[in-house]
Design a protein around this motif. Structure first.
Motif, mmCIF file in Angstrom:
data_model
loop_
_atom_site.group_PDB
_atom_site.id
_atom_site.type_symbol
_atom_site.label_atom_id
_atom_site.label_comp_id
_atom_site.label_asym_id
_atom_site.label_seq_id
_atom_site.Cartn_x
_atom_site.Cartn_y
_atom_site.Cartn_z
ATOM 1 N N PRO A 46 -8.610 -6.696 4.467
ATOM 2 C CA PRO A 46 -7.228 -6.705 4.992
ATOM 3 C C PRO A 46 -6.813 -5.343 5.566
ATOM 4 C CG PRO A 46 -7.319 -7.698 2.797
ATOM 5 C CD PRO A 46 -8.659 -7.072 3.038
ATOM 6 N N GLY A 47 -7.176 -4.269 4.871
ATOM 7 C CA GLY A 47 -6.806 -2.928 5.339
ATOM 8 C C GLY A 47 -7.496 -2.570 6.647
ATOM 9 N N THR A 48 -8.772 -2.942 6.771
ATOM 10 C CA THR A 48 -9.514 -2.620 7.987
ATOM 11 C C THR A 48 -9.009 -3.458 9.160
ATOM 12 O OG1 THR A 48 -11.425 -2.068 6.613
ATOM 13 C CG2 THR A 48 -11.845 -2.398 8.959
ATOM 14 N N ARG B 176 0.830 -1.213 0.000
ATOM 15 C CA ARG B 176 0.000 0.000 0.000
ATOM 16 C C ARG B 176 0.864 1.262 0.000
ATOM 17 N NH1 ARG B 176 -5.345 -1.385 1.928
ATOM 18 N NH2 ARG B 176 -5.369 -3.592 2.452
ATOM 19 N N ALA C 56 -20.256 -4.213 6.873
ATOM 20 C CA ALA C 56 -20.033 -3.667 5.528
ATOM 21 C C ALA C 56 -18.591 -3.157 5.474
ATOM 22 C CB ALA C 56 -21.014 -2.535 5.258
ATOM 23 N N VAL C 57 -17.702 -3.973 4.914
ATOM 24 C CA VAL C 57 -16.264 -3.658 4.925
ATOM 25 C C VAL C 57 -15.718 -3.763 3.499
ATOM 26 C CG1 VAL C 57 -14.014 -4.271 5.901
ATOM 27 C CG2 VAL C 57 -16.091 -4.672 7.239
ATOM 28 N N PRO C 58 -15.477 -2.619 2.840
ATOM 29 C CA PRO C 58 -14.977 -2.676 1.462
ATOM 30 C C PRO C 58 -13.566 -3.266 1.369
ATOM 31 C CG PRO C 58 -15.734 -0.448 2.037
ATOM 32 C CD PRO C 58 -15.718 -1.247 3.296
ATOM 33 N N ASP C 59 -12.736 -3.082 2.411
ATOM 34 C CA ASP C 59 -11.335 -3.521 2.350
ATOM 35 C C ASP C 59 -11.033 -4.287 3.639
ATOM 36 O OD1 ASP C 59 -8.562 -3.758 2.504
ATOM 37 O OD2 ASP C 59 -8.164 -1.708 1.818
ATOM 38 N N LEU D 10 -12.346 5.220 7.105
ATOM 39 C CA LEU D 10 -12.543 4.639 8.438
ATOM 40 C C LEU D 10 -12.835 5.731 9.476
ATOM 41 C CD1 LEU D 10 -9.705 1.930 8.464
ATOM 42 C CD2 LEU D 10 -12.178 1.527 8.334
ATOM 43 N N ARG E 261 -16.383 6.780 9.343
ATOM 44 C CA ARG E 261 -17.211 5.774 10.010
ATOM 45 C C ARG E 261 -17.133 5.919 11.537
ATOM 46 N NH1 ARG E 261 -17.424 0.154 7.264
ATOM 47 N NH2 ARG E 261 -17.691 0.645 5.073
ATOM 48 N N LEU F 97 -7.943 4.973 2.649
ATOM 49 C CA LEU F 97 -8.603 3.971 3.498
ATOM 50 C C LEU F 97 -8.920 4.556 4.877
ATOM 51 C CD1 LEU F 97 -9.418 1.051 4.370
ATOM 52 C CD2 LEU F 97 -6.994 0.647 4.880
#
Lengths: 211, 211
Positions: free
Chosen positions: B168-170, A191, B163-166, A203, A206, A199
Motif C-alpha cells: 500500500p505504501g509503495t 501513517r 520485491a515490495v515489503p509495503d 524507496l 532503490r 518508507l
C-alpha cells in the motif's frame, strides 16, 4: 479568541516552530494567520483584513509589518524555503556514506513536508502569486535544494555506490516525491511522518540502485 | 475574444480532449473556462461571472448548465478523475507481465499529468472546496486509482517478479510521484511528457525491485 489563537499557533502543523525566528511577535502572528488563510481560501480570495482579523489585529496594525498581501506570501515562501534548504543540507551532512546521506535527507525532507504540510502547500501552490522579483529569489532557493540532492547522487555515483543513469531527473523525482507528501498527508491517517520517512528512505535507495 | 477562445480551448494543455464527451458545446466551453479561472485565481477567488465571461457567455446562460460554482468544480473533478482511472486501468492491461504493466501504467499516468497539468492542479488542489457529498464521490474514484496500482504490485509480488515489503505504501508513493508531475511540469522545460514518462517508468521498476 482563544480558539483563534490555538488555530494560528498550530499553522503548518509545526506549532509555529518554522516562524520562531520571526520578530516582533506581532509579525509572527500575522504570518501564522496568513498561512492559515491562504491554505483555506487561496491567496487571491484572502484579504489583508481576513489576515489581520485572524491574528486579532486591525488592518492598520498589519500594514506596520507588511506593506501588501504579497509581502506576507513572500515572507512565508522565503522563510519556508530557507528552512527547507537548511534542513535538507544538514540532513545530507550526517555521514560520509552516500546511502546514509540520501536516506537521512529523504527521511528529514519527508518529515518536514508532512509535519508542515499547511505551510508547504501554501509555499508550493501559490508560487505564481509572487511578484517577478520575489519569484526569482524563491526560484534561486529552489535551485539550491535541487543542487543538494544532485550532489548526494553525484557523490554516490562517483564512489561507485549508486547506479543512476539520469542524475538531474532522479534528483527531481526524489524531491517531488518528498514535496508531494504535503498534498496528501493527513494527520489522522494511518501513517506517521516518521513512518512515511522510513518508507521513502528505502524507496529512495532503490531508485538510485544503492548497493 | 479570439485570444480568449484560444486560451480556453487549450485548458489543461490537452486541447480540450478531456472534455470531448461533455455536451452541449456551451457546457463544455464553461468547463474549459472554469478550469482556467480556478487554475489562475483559485476556486474561492473566482466568480461565476468570471467563468461566464471567459466562455463568452452571460451569467444567466451559465446557470442553465450549472447551478453553482461548486457544480462546475465537481464536474471538472468527476470527469478528470473518471478519465484518469480509465487511462490508468487501460494502461495496466496492456500485458500479462507485471513489469510491463507497471511501466505502462506509470508512463501513461505521468504523461496524462504533464499534458493535462492545468486540469490536474485544479482537481488536486481544490478538493476541499467540494461539498461533502461530492467530495465522497471523488474520494471513491481515488480509491479505485489506488486499487489499480496496488493490484499491479500484488500481482508482481505473487508472480515472484517484484520485491515490495509495503505494497500500500509503495503504491501510494508511485501515484504521488506521477501526480506531482502536474505541479512542476513546464511545457517550456527541458523534458517532454514522454521523456518524463520513460524516466519514471524506470524509477518505478527500481522502486518495486523488479527482476
Amino acid at each position: 479568541m482563544a480558539a483563534d489563537a490555538a488555530e494560528t499557533t498550530d499553522a503548518g502543523g509545526d506549532g509555529g516552530e518554522t516562524w520562531a525566528d520571526v520578530s516582533p511577535e506581532a509579525a509572527r502572528r500575522l504570518l501564522l494567520a496568513a498561512v492559515d488563510a491562504f491554505a483555506e481560501r487561496g491567496f487571491h480570495a484572502t484579504t489583508t483584513r481576513d489576515i489581520a482579523g485572524r491574528a486579532g489585529m486591525s488592518p492598520a496594525a498589519l500594514y506596520i509589518h507588511f506593506r501588501t498581501k504579497e509581502e506576507l506570501l513572500y515572507q512565508i515562501s522565503r522563510v519556508g524555503h530557507e528552512r527547507s534548504v537548511r534542513i535538507l543540507t544538514e540532513a545530507s551532512e550526517v555521514s560520509e556514506d552516500p546511502a546514509e546521506r540520501l536516506a537521512s535527507a529523504v527521511r528529514t525532507f519527508v518529515r518536514w513536508h508532512a509535519e508542515r504540510h499547511t505551510t508547504a502547500r501554501v509555499v508550493q501552490y501559490e508560487l505564481n502569486a509572487l511578484s517577478p522579483e520575489h519569484h526569482e529569489q524563491i526560484v534561486e532557493l529552489r535551485r539550491r535544494t535541487g543542487a543538494v540532492m544532485r550532489g548526494i547522487l553525484e557523490d554516490g555515483v562517483a564512489a561507485g555506490r549508486f547506479a543512476v543513469p539520469d542524475v538531474p531527473g532522479t534528483a527531481l523525482a526524489l524531491l517531488s516525491l518528498c514535496i508531494d507528501v504535503a498534498r496528501w498527508f493527513n494527520p489522522d491517517g494511518p501513517r506517521s511522518p516518521e513512518q512515511i520517512g522510513e518508507l521513502y528512505a528505502d524507496l529512495a535507495l532503490r531508485m538510485v540502485g544503492a548497493h
